[in-house]
Design an enzyme around this catalytic site. Structure first.
Site, PDB file in Angstrom:
ATOM      1  N   PRO A 376      33.215  42.228  39.306  1.00 15.21           N
ATOM      2  CG  PRO A 376      33.555  39.930  39.006  1.00 15.21           C
ATOM      3  CD  PRO A 376      32.827  41.108  38.429  1.00 15.21           C
ATOM      4  CG  LEU A 377      36.787  42.085  36.081  1.00 11.41           C
ATOM      5  CD1 LEU A 377      37.211  42.365  34.638  1.00 11.41           C
ATOM      6  CD2 LEU A 377      37.105  40.660  36.456  1.00 11.41           C
ATOM      7  CB  CYS A 378      41.261  44.334  40.782  1.00 16.41           C
ATOM      8  SG  CYS A 378      40.857  42.930  41.799  1.00 16.41           S
ATOM      9  CB  THR A 379      40.107  47.450  36.300  1.00 16.43           C
ATOM     10  OG1 THR A 379      39.920  48.581  35.443  1.00 16.43           O
ATOM     11  CG2 THR A 379      39.287  46.297  35.760  1.00 16.43           C
ATOM     12  CG  LEU A 417      41.159  40.051  37.342  1.00 15.15           C
ATOM     13  CD1 LEU A 417      41.433  41.107  36.297  1.00 15.15           C
ATOM     14  CD2 LEU A 417      40.421  40.654  38.508  1.00 15.15           C
TER      15      LEU A 417
END
Ligand SMILES: *Cc1c(COP(=O)(O)O)cnc(C)c1O
Length: 427
Positions: A376-379, A417
Site C-alpha cells: 500500500p505504500l506510495c513508492t 508511511l
C-alpha cells in the site's frame, strides 16, 4: 467524430499479458491440506483469524526443531551451535531456540536483555558488534557473558568494569581475517572492515589483554553471510582455523573458545538450491581432530542466524484490491516493504529478484495468472512479487512469502508511511 485514445495502440505501453519471471525450487517445508497452507498443522485462514490481523509473520516450531536436528546430524557432535539472534529476535522464538542450541550470539545490549529473559545461560552468550557503547560493555560484564572485542578502545573500559564490579571481563578477540568468504551474499571480513581487529594487529591486542588482566577465552572469526557454496564455506573455515592456531601463539592463556563463524545460506531465488551440509560436516570433523592436538582446550562453535530460522517463517498479507493496468495484473495487499524490506529487494540486494510466494488459501489453484504483488505504500519499490505466476487470486485471499523467518520484521522500516505494525506468531 473519432476520439483519440490517450495512448495510441501502436506505440503506447504494451497491452499484452506480462511474461512470468523464472520459477523457484518448490517450497516443500510447509505441508498443505484442502488447498490451505499449514503452519505446524494449522490451516492458514484459521491462523489468520486466530492472529486477529493481517499482515503477520508466522514461524513454525516443528521446522525450527527439524532444522537444528538436521544440522546436528550433519556436523560432528563436538561442534557447538550458536543462534545469532539478530536474524530473528522475536522473544518467543528466541526462547524456543535457547532450548535447541548451545548458545546465543547477541549484537547489542537490547538483544542481550531478550536472550537473558528467554532463559539463555550467560556463560553461553557472546556479544559482537562494532561501536559497543561503554554502558553496553558494563551491562555485558555484569551479566557475565563473553564479549568479542572488536577494538583496542574496548580494553580500558572492560578493565575498569572488571574492577568496579569485582567480576571477570570475559573476552574473545574478533579477528578481521586476511581473507574473504568467497561468493558470500554479504562480506564481513577481509580487506578494510569496521568489524573486528585486523589479524596483523591481534598479537599486540592480545598483549594488552594480558596486561589489563582481562579473562581471555579465545577467538571469533566471521567472514560473511548467505553463502550457498559449501566449498567456499569449507575454505573459509579452514583458513579461520589456521589463523586462530597462528594467533594462539600470542595469547596470554590457552584458547578455550573458537567461533569459526557461519554464513550458511538458504535458497531464495530461482536457480538456487539448498546448501549441501556433507562437505561442511566432513571438514569440521577434520578441524575437530586437528584441534585435539593444537588447541586441546578449545570448544569449537559455529554461529548461524538465517540458516536456523529463515526457512521456518512465512510472511502473510491479505489482498485488498486487484487492478489491471495496461494488461498487467496487480494484487494490492495490506503488507509490503515496511514489514518485509528484504522480500521487496531493498535490503542489500543488487538486482531485485522475487522471493518464492504462494496464495496460501489456494495452494493448488488450477487457474494461474501472472501477477505483480504490491503493497500500500506510495513508492514503486513496494513490490513483494514481480510478474509471478500464481493461482488466480481475489481480494480477501492470503499472499504468502516463503523464506521469511530471518531479517523480516526487525529489519524493516515499520514506521514508514504510518501503516499498522506487523504481527508475529510462533506456531
Ligand atoms: C549477522 C551475523 C551472523 C548471522 O548471519 P546469518 O547470515 O544470519 O547466519 C553471525 N555472526 C555475526 C558476527 C553476524 O554479524
Amino acid at each position: 467524430m473519432r476520439t483519440t485514445p490517450p495512448f495510441a495502440e501502436t506505440e503506447g505501453p504494451a497491452m499484452t499479458e506480462a511474461r512470468p519471471t523464472p520459477t523457484h525450487t518448490p517450497m516443500t517445508q510447509f505441508r498443505s491440506a484442502e488447498g490451505q497452507l499449514l503452519v505446524n498443522g494449522v490451516p492458514l485462514t484459521r491462523l489468520a483469524v486466530r492472529v486477529g490481523q493481517t499482515p503477520f509473520y508466522a514461524y513454525d516450531r516443528s521446522l525450527l526443531d527439524a532444522r537444528v536436528a538436521q544440522l546436528r546430524a550433519a556436523l560432528p557432535s563436538e561442534i557447538k551451535l550458536h543462534y545469532a539472534m539478530k536474524a530473528n529476535p522475536m522473544p518467543a522464538l528466541v526462547g524456543h531456540m535457547v532450548r535447541l542450541v548451545d548458545g546465543i550470539d547477541v549484537a547489542s545490549a537490547g538483544e542481550l536483555q531478550v536472550a537473558l529473559d528467554a532463559g539463555a545461560d550467560p556463560k553461553e552468550i557472546s556479544f559482537a558488534g562494532p561501536g559497543k557503547r561503554e554502558q553496553e560493555l558494563l551491562q555485558a560484564v555484569a551479566a557475565g557473558i563473553l564479549i568479542n572485542v572488536e577494538s583496542f578502545r574496548e580494553l580500558p573500559i572492560l578493565a575498569a568494569a572488571q574492577d568496579a564490579l569485582g567480576l571477570p571481563a570475559r573476552v574473545a578477540v574478533r579477528v578481521n581475517p586476511d581473507f574473504e568468504l568467497k561468493s558470500s551474499g554479504m562480506k564481513m571480513g577481509g580487506g578494510p572492515k569496521q568489524f573486528g581487529v585486523d589479524a596483523e594487529d591481534v598479537p599486540r591486542l592480545l598483549a594488552e589483554i594480558g596486561n589489563a588482566g582481562l579473562a581471555f577465552e579465545g577467538f571469533h572469526l566471521f567472514a560473511g553471510s548467505q553463502n550457498l557454496r559449501p566449498e567456499a564455506i569449507v575454505e573459509a573455515q579452514q583458513k579461520s582455523y589456521a589463523l586462530a592456531v597462528r594467533l594462539a601463539e600470542h595469547a596470554p592463556t590457552a584458547v578455550r573458545f573458537l567461533n569459526l563463524g557461519g554464513g550458511f545460506g538458504i535458497p531464495y531465488f530461482p536457480g538456487e538450491t539448498p546448501l549441501d551440509l556433507a562437505p561442511i560436516g566432513d571438514n569440521l570433523g577434520a578441524i575437530v581432530a586437528a584441534a585435539r592436538q593444537q588447541l586441546p582446550e578449545a570448544e569449537i562453535v559455529i554461529e548461524l542466524g538465517r540458516y536456523l530460522v529463515g526457512e521456518a517463517g512465512i510472511y502473510v498479507a491479505r489482498v485488498v484490491d486487484k487492478k489491471v493496468s495496461r494488461g498487467q495484473i496487480y494484487l494490492v495487499t495490506d503488507g509490503g516493504l515496511h514489514h518485509h524490506l528484504s522480500a521487496s529487494g531493498n535490503f542489500g540486494q543488487v538486482i531485485r529478484k522475487n522471493y518464492p510466494a504462494a496464495i496460501g488459501n489456494r495452494i493448488e489453484g488450477s487457474m494461474r495468472e501472472t501477477v505483480s504483488v504490491v503493497g500500500p505504500l506510495c513508492t514503486p519499490l513496494d513490490l513483494l512479487a514481480d510478474k509471478m505466476s500464481l493461482p488466480a487470486a481475489e481480494p480477501g485471499d492470503l499472499v504468502v512469502v516463503y523464506q521469511s523467518g530471518a531479517y523480516g520484521a526487525s529489519a524493516s522500516p515499520q514506521r514508514f508511511l504510518g501503516h499498522p505494525a506487523v504481527a508475529e506468531v510462533l506456531v
